[in-house]
Structures are given as C-alpha cells and as structure tokens.
Design a protein around this motif. Sequence first.
Motif, PDB file in Angstrom:
ATOM      1  N   THR A  41       7.550  -0.049   8.986  1.00 55.89           N
ATOM      2  CA  THR A  41       8.068   0.409  10.271  1.00 55.89           C
ATOM      3  C   THR A  41       7.394  -0.413  11.361  1.00 55.89           C
ATOM      4  O   THR A  41       6.316  -0.987  11.143  1.00 55.89           O
ATOM      5  N   MET A  42       7.997  -0.470  12.515  1.00 62.36           N
ATOM      6  CA  MET A  42       7.407  -1.240  13.611  1.00 62.36           C
ATOM      7  C   MET A  42       6.008  -0.701  13.940  1.00 62.36           C
ATOM      8  O   MET A  42       5.070  -1.458  14.160  1.00 62.36           O
ATOM      9  N   ARG A  43       5.878   0.610  13.933  1.00 59.96           N
ATOM     10  CA  ARG A  43       4.580   1.211  14.280  1.00 59.96           C
ATOM     11  C   ARG A  43       3.528   0.897  13.213  1.00 59.96           C
ATOM     12  O   ARG A  43       2.398   0.526  13.537  1.00 59.96           O
ATOM     13  N   ARG A  44       3.904   1.031  11.937  1.00 62.40           N
ATOM     14  CA  ARG A  44       2.922   0.801  10.862  1.00 62.40           C
ATOM     15  C   ARG A  44       2.510  -0.662  10.816  1.00 62.40           C
ATOM     16  O   ARG A  44       1.327  -0.980  10.613  1.00 62.40           O
ATOM     17  N   LEU A  98       0.812  -1.213   0.000  1.00 65.88           N
ATOM     18  CA  LEU A  98       0.000   0.000   0.000  1.00 65.88           C
ATOM     19  C   LEU A  98       0.851   1.270   0.000  1.00 65.88           C
ATOM     20  O   LEU A  98       0.504   2.248  -0.670  1.00 65.88           O
ATOM     21  N   GLY A  99       1.948   1.246   0.751  1.00 67.16           N
ATOM     22  CA  GLY A  99       2.713   2.479   0.953  1.00 67.16           C
ATOM     23  C   GLY A  99       4.179   2.423   0.589  1.00 67.16           C
ATOM     24  O   GLY A  99       4.922   3.356   0.915  1.00 67.16           O
ATOM     25  N   GLY A 100       4.623   1.363  -0.054  1.00 67.61           N
ATOM     26  CA  GLY A 100       6.029   1.255  -0.402  1.00 67.61           C
ATOM     27  C   GLY A 100       6.863   0.787   0.775  1.00 67.61           C
ATOM     28  O   GLY A 100       6.361   0.615   1.893  1.00 67.61           O
ATOM     29  N   GLU A 111      -1.230  -2.318  11.397  1.00 68.69           N
ATOM     30  CA  GLU A 111      -1.840  -3.269  10.458  1.00 68.69           C
ATOM     31  C   GLU A 111      -2.404  -4.479  11.204  1.00 68.69           C
ATOM     32  O   GLU A 111      -3.423  -5.042  10.806  1.00 68.69           O
ATOM     33  N   LEU A 112      -1.733  -4.848  12.291  1.00 73.08           N
ATOM     34  CA  LEU A 112      -2.157  -6.012  13.073  1.00 73.08           C
ATOM     35  C   LEU A 112      -3.103  -5.645  14.216  1.00 73.08           C
ATOM     36  O   LEU A 112      -3.645  -6.546  14.877  1.00 73.08           O
ATOM     37  N   GLY A 113      -3.256  -4.354  14.476  1.00 72.60           N
ATOM     38  CA  GLY A 113      -4.109  -3.933  15.574  1.00 72.60           C
ATOM     39  C   GLY A 113      -3.527  -4.199  16.940  1.00 72.60           C
ATOM     40  O   GLY A 113      -4.250  -4.509  17.898  1.00 72.60           O
ATOM     41  N   VAL A 114      -2.176  -4.088  17.044  1.00 73.46           N
ATOM     42  CA  VAL A 114      -1.497  -4.323  18.318  1.00 73.46           C
ATOM     43  C   VAL A 114      -0.550  -3.166  18.602  1.00 73.46           C
ATOM     44  O   VAL A 114      -0.351  -2.281  17.775  1.00 73.46           O
TER      45      VAL A 114
END
Length: 212
Positions: free
Chosen positions: A26-29, A19-21, A33-36
């Motif tokens: 990143t750890m945050r992104r 989606l974003g290259g 994505e996983l909702g954690v």
Amino acid sequence: MPPLSRDLVLEAAIRAADLGGVEAITMRRVAQELGVEAMSLYHHVPNKDAILDGVVDRVFAAIELPGSGHGDWRAAIRARALSARAVLSRHSWALGLMDSRRDPGPATLRHHDAVLGVLRRAGFTLPMAAHAVSLIDSYISGFVLQEASLPMASREEVTEVAGGILDDLPEDGLPYLTELIVEHALRPDYDHASEFDYGLDLILDALEARRG
C-alpha cells in the motif's frame, strides 16, 4: 539515505510484500518502509497499480533468461525453471500478480519472448510452444505454492511431523501411507526439493516426445 526514486519505491514494496504478502503493498506501508510520507511517493509512481506493475517486472527481471550459455532447449528451459522456482520461493506473494497485470513491463515482455524463442528455435510449433509455456509455468507456480504451505522446512521438522502422523494412524495402519512415510519421506537422503527436478524432467521428456 539516497534521494527517493522509483527504484527505491519498488524495492521497498518488495520488502514489504516479502514480510506481509501482497496486501502489504500500500502507499502508506511502502512509505513507512522508506521513512517518508505517503504523498512523497506520488512524485515517482502515480498510484498503487504502478507499484504492482513495477514489482512484477522486477520479479521477472530476477529470473534467469533462457537461451544464453546453454547448448540445447532442454538445458535452457530447465535452467530458467530452476531460477524461476528460486526467485518465486523468495517472493511467493508475486504468484497471484504475475498473470493478472494488464500493463506488463519491459523485463516481463523480454522474459516471455526469450522463453518462446528458445522453444520456437528448437522446432516447436507455435501451438506446442504455447502449451509448453503454460504447462511449465503452471508446474512451477503449483510447486512453489505447495512448498510455501508445507508445515515443515528442515529435516528435523519433517521427522517430527511424519512421526506425529505415524503415531496417530488408525489401528488398520493405512499400509500404503505408512510405507510412503517410512520408506520414502523418512529416508536420511530424502529431500522434498528433489521432487521438483523429477517432475520437471518428466515434463521436458513429454515435450521432447511431441516436439515438431
């Protein structure tokens, strides 16, 4: 939702990159994505580099291994090239990563060994096998990047873009460019994807001529 695991982390990283290259890995992104929470990822991957190594290995794992079910080296390498193009077209962000990682995973190593094995068994010298891999992989990567950059995807968009170029041509007409657009690109049966097959066959022809 299944328990968090390394596989789920890598799958989420690939979705984020699609989606974003690669910048989206990143750890945050990935955690979003996983909702954690981002900290929970560290139980499964030590750092971002481990994620990058892992997603590259997954991309290699998705490419068809040459050698099985093909009667000759050309068929095997051709099928692998077509598979690589299809996989990398879905994950073009991976192109900048695939040759940059210092810790290749098992699928990556297995893939390279299989490609070299097909060529060596076909009678290519070691230097020629290395040349062949470099040439074919450069061609695949370049074509995928070119396709990803094209301003049109559908037949309708090709017609629209080509028509705009023709309308804006200077009065002298640029006859050879006009000929290419009108007699080639705007043919009803023209498909830019066929250029990949044509170029690949040229490369395989040249390698066959120098084999052994």
